[in-house]
Write a protein that holds these residues in place. Structure first.
Motif, PDB file in Angstrom:
ATOM      1  N   ARG A  77       0.222   7.834 -16.443  1.00 29.12           N
ATOM      2  CA  ARG A  77       0.293   6.721 -15.487  1.00 29.12           C
ATOM      3  C   ARG A  77       0.026   7.224 -14.068  1.00 29.12           C
ATOM      4  O   ARG A  77      -0.671   6.569 -13.290  1.00 29.12           O
ATOM      5  N   ALA A  78       0.569   8.406 -13.734  1.00 29.29           N
ATOM      6  CA  ALA A  78       0.351   8.983 -12.399  1.00 29.29           C
ATOM      7  C   ALA A  78      -1.133   9.258 -12.184  1.00 29.29           C
ATOM      8  O   ALA A  78      -1.694   8.906 -11.135  1.00 29.29           O
ATOM      9  N   ARG A  79      -1.761   9.872 -13.177  1.00 26.12           N
ATOM     10  CA  ARG A  79      -3.192  10.178 -13.058  1.00 26.12           C
ATOM     11  C   ARG A  79      -4.007   8.900 -12.846  1.00 26.12           C
ATOM     12  O   ARG A  79      -4.915   8.854 -12.018  1.00 26.12           O
ATOM     13  N   ALA A  80      -3.658   7.850 -13.578  1.00 30.85           N
ATOM     14  CA  ALA A  80      -4.366   6.574 -13.428  1.00 30.85           C
ATOM     15  C   ALA A  80      -4.170   6.003 -12.019  1.00 30.85           C
ATOM     16  O   ALA A  80      -5.124   5.502 -11.405  1.00 30.85           O
ATOM     17  N   GLU A  81      -2.963   6.094 -11.488  1.00 30.08           N
ATOM     18  CA  GLU A  81      -2.703   5.610 -10.120  1.00 30.08           C
ATOM     19  C   GLU A  81      -3.487   6.428  -9.098  1.00 30.08           C
ATOM     20  O   GLU A  81      -4.068   5.879  -8.164  1.00 30.08           O
ATOM     21  N   TYR A  82      -3.492   7.748  -9.275  1.00 29.19           N
ATOM     22  CA  TYR A  82      -4.269   8.598  -8.366  1.00 29.19           C
ATOM     23  C   TYR A  82      -5.752   8.238  -8.445  1.00 29.19           C
ATOM     24  O   TYR A  82      -6.439   8.141  -7.435  1.00 29.19           O
ATOM     25  N   ASP A  83      -6.252   8.048  -9.678  1.00 28.72           N
ATOM     26  CA  ASP A  83      -7.663   7.684  -9.864  1.00 28.72           C
ATOM     27  C   ASP A  83      -7.968   6.353  -9.187  1.00 28.72           C
ATOM     28  O   ASP A  83      -9.007   6.210  -8.530  1.00 28.72           O
ATOM     29  N   ASN A  84      -7.079   5.375  -9.344  1.00 27.86           N
ATOM     30  CA  ASN A  84      -7.277   4.056  -8.716  1.00 27.86           C
ATOM     31  C   ASN A  84      -7.350   4.155  -7.197  1.00 27.86           C
ATOM     32  O   ASN A  84      -8.046   3.370  -6.559  1.00 27.86           O
ATOM     33  N   ARG A  85      -6.626   5.111  -6.625  1.00 29.50           N
ATOM     34  CA  ARG A  85      -6.629   5.303  -5.174  1.00 29.50           C
ATOM     35  C   ARG A  85      -7.744   6.230  -4.714  1.00 29.50           C
ATOM     36  O   ARG A  85      -7.938   6.425  -3.514  1.00 29.50           O
TER      37      ARG A  85
ATOM     38  N   ASP B  86      -7.755   9.468  -5.232  1.00 31.49           N
ATOM     39  CA  ASP B  86      -7.098  10.708  -4.818  1.00 31.49           C
ATOM     40  C   ASP B  86      -7.391  11.791  -5.860  1.00 31.49           C
ATOM     41  O   ASP B  86      -6.662  11.949  -6.841  1.00 31.49           O
ATOM     42  N   ASP B  87      -8.488  12.540  -5.643  1.00 33.17           N
ATOM     43  CA  ASP B  87      -8.904  13.563  -6.596  1.00 33.17           C
ATOM     44  C   ASP B  87      -7.883  14.684  -6.720  1.00 33.17           C
ATOM     45  O   ASP B  87      -7.627  15.176  -7.817  1.00 33.17           O
ATOM     46  N   GLU B  88      -7.295  15.092  -5.597  1.00 36.35           N
ATOM     47  CA  GLU B  88      -6.317  16.176  -5.626  1.00 36.35           C
ATOM     48  C   GLU B  88      -5.091  15.776  -6.454  1.00 36.35           C
ATOM     49  O   GLU B  88      -4.602  16.549  -7.277  1.00 36.35           O
ATOM     50  N   GLY B  89      -4.600  14.560  -6.236  1.00 34.73           N
ATOM     51  CA  GLY B  89      -3.451  14.076  -7.004  1.00 34.73           C
ATOM     52  C   GLY B  89      -3.774  13.960  -8.480  1.00 34.73           C
ATOM     53  O   GLY B  89      -2.967  14.329  -9.337  1.00 34.73           O
ATOM     54  N   SER B  90      -4.965  13.461  -8.781  1.00 37.00           N
ATOM     55  CA  SER B  90      -5.395  13.313 -10.167  1.00 37.00           C
ATOM     56  C   SER B  90      -5.478  14.678 -10.854  1.00 37.00           C
ATOM     57  O   SER B  90      -5.054  14.827 -12.005  1.00 37.00           O
TER      58      SER B  90
ATOM     59  N   LYS C 296       0.837  -1.202   0.000  1.00 38.03           N
ATOM     60  CA  LYS C 296       0.000   0.000   0.000  1.00 38.03           C
ATOM     61  C   LYS C 296       0.867   1.246   0.000  1.00 38.03           C
ATOM     62  O   LYS C 296       0.581   2.207  -0.706  1.00 38.03           O
ATOM     63  N   SER C 297       1.940   1.228   0.779  1.00 35.88           N
ATOM     64  CA  SER C 297       2.849   2.361   0.836  1.00 35.88           C
ATOM     65  C   SER C 297       3.539   2.572  -0.515  1.00 35.88           C
ATOM     66  O   SER C 297       3.662   3.697  -0.992  1.00 35.88           O
ATOM     67  N   ALA C 298       3.973   1.474  -1.122  1.00 33.89           N
ATOM     68  CA  ALA C 298       4.649   1.576  -2.420  1.00 33.89           C
ATOM     69  C   ALA C 298       3.693   2.080  -3.480  1.00 33.89           C
ATOM     70  O   ALA C 298       4.055   2.926  -4.306  1.00 33.89           O
ATOM     71  N   ILE C 299       2.472   1.593  -3.478  1.00 34.44           N
ATOM     72  CA  ILE C 299       1.494   2.028  -4.466  1.00 34.44           C
ATOM     73  C   ILE C 299       1.164   3.507  -4.262  1.00 34.44           C
ATOM     74  O   ILE C 299       1.013   4.263  -5.227  1.00 34.44           O
ATOM     75  N   ALA C 300       1.087   3.937  -3.012  1.00 27.76           N
ATOM     76  CA  ALA C 300       0.830   5.348  -2.727  1.00 27.76           C
ATOM     77  C   ALA C 300       1.977   6.220  -3.240  1.00 27.76           C
ATOM     78  O   ALA C 300       1.748   7.314  -3.776  1.00 27.76           O
ATOM     79  N   ARG C 301       3.196   5.747  -3.096  1.00 26.97           N
ATOM     80  CA  ARG C 301       4.368   6.502  -3.556  1.00 26.97           C
ATOM     81  C   ARG C 301       4.536   6.457  -5.072  1.00 26.97           C
ATOM     82  O   ARG C 301       5.174   7.325  -5.651  1.00 26.97           O
ATOM     83  N   LEU C 302       3.987   5.430  -5.706  1.00 23.09           N
ATOM     84  CA  LEU C 302       4.153   5.266  -7.144  1.00 23.09           C
ATOM     85  C   LEU C 302       3.607   6.465  -7.910  1.00 23.09           C
ATOM     86  O   LEU C 302       4.273   7.000  -8.799  1.00 23.09           O
TER      87      LEU C 302
END
Length: 133
Positions: free
Chosen positions: A90-98, A100-104, A58-64
């Motif tokens: 790829r970052a936007r997709a990871e943020y979306d998967n989590r 995380d609207d702000e990150g996206s 979870k930590s690694a995926i959050a940092r990805l």
């Protein structure tokens, strides 16, 4: 972090030390690979019923997503817009998967900037007369 300084220099119009920026790119690429390996390895372990790596996964995926955003930003500053787009998508997709609207939104804003740069470069490119397009 060096990336924040590079961004500050760029936005304030200061000269960018490209040798140092390339070193930052190499550091981030190595970190991104390590994070990806951890996320992939622990995810595979969990599929096999091994829950020992759940927290680190979870930590690694959050940092990805954060690492991908940083890589995309550096690639943009280095002028490698296709690599920047790839990393930021790829970052936007990871943020979306989590969720995380702000990150996206942050990744999307950077993507908009990169695409604007690409459009400007494309519109100012000149093909010599008589050359095939």
């Amino acid at each position: 972090m060096r990336l924040r300084r590079h961004l500050g220099d760029t936005s304030s119009g200061k000269d960018v030390d490209f040798a140092e920026l390339e070193m930052t790119d190499m550091d981030l690429s190595s970190a991104l690979q390590a994070i990806t390996d951890i996320a992939d390895g622990t995810s595979k372990g969990q599929e096999d019923g091994d829950e020992d790596g759940a927290g680190s996964s979870k930590s690694a995926i959050a940092r990805l997503a954060e690492a991908l955003t940083a890589v995309g930003t550096v690639k943009m500053l280095l002028g490698d817009q296709p690599a920047a787009v790839d990393a930021l998508e790829r970052a936007r997709a990871e943020y979306d998967n989590r969720g995380d609207d702000e990150g996206s939104q942050k990744a999307e804003a950077l993507l908009t900037d990169v695409r604007r740069i690409m459009d400007k470069v494309d519109s100012t490119s000149v093909t010599p007369s008589g050359a095939a397009p």
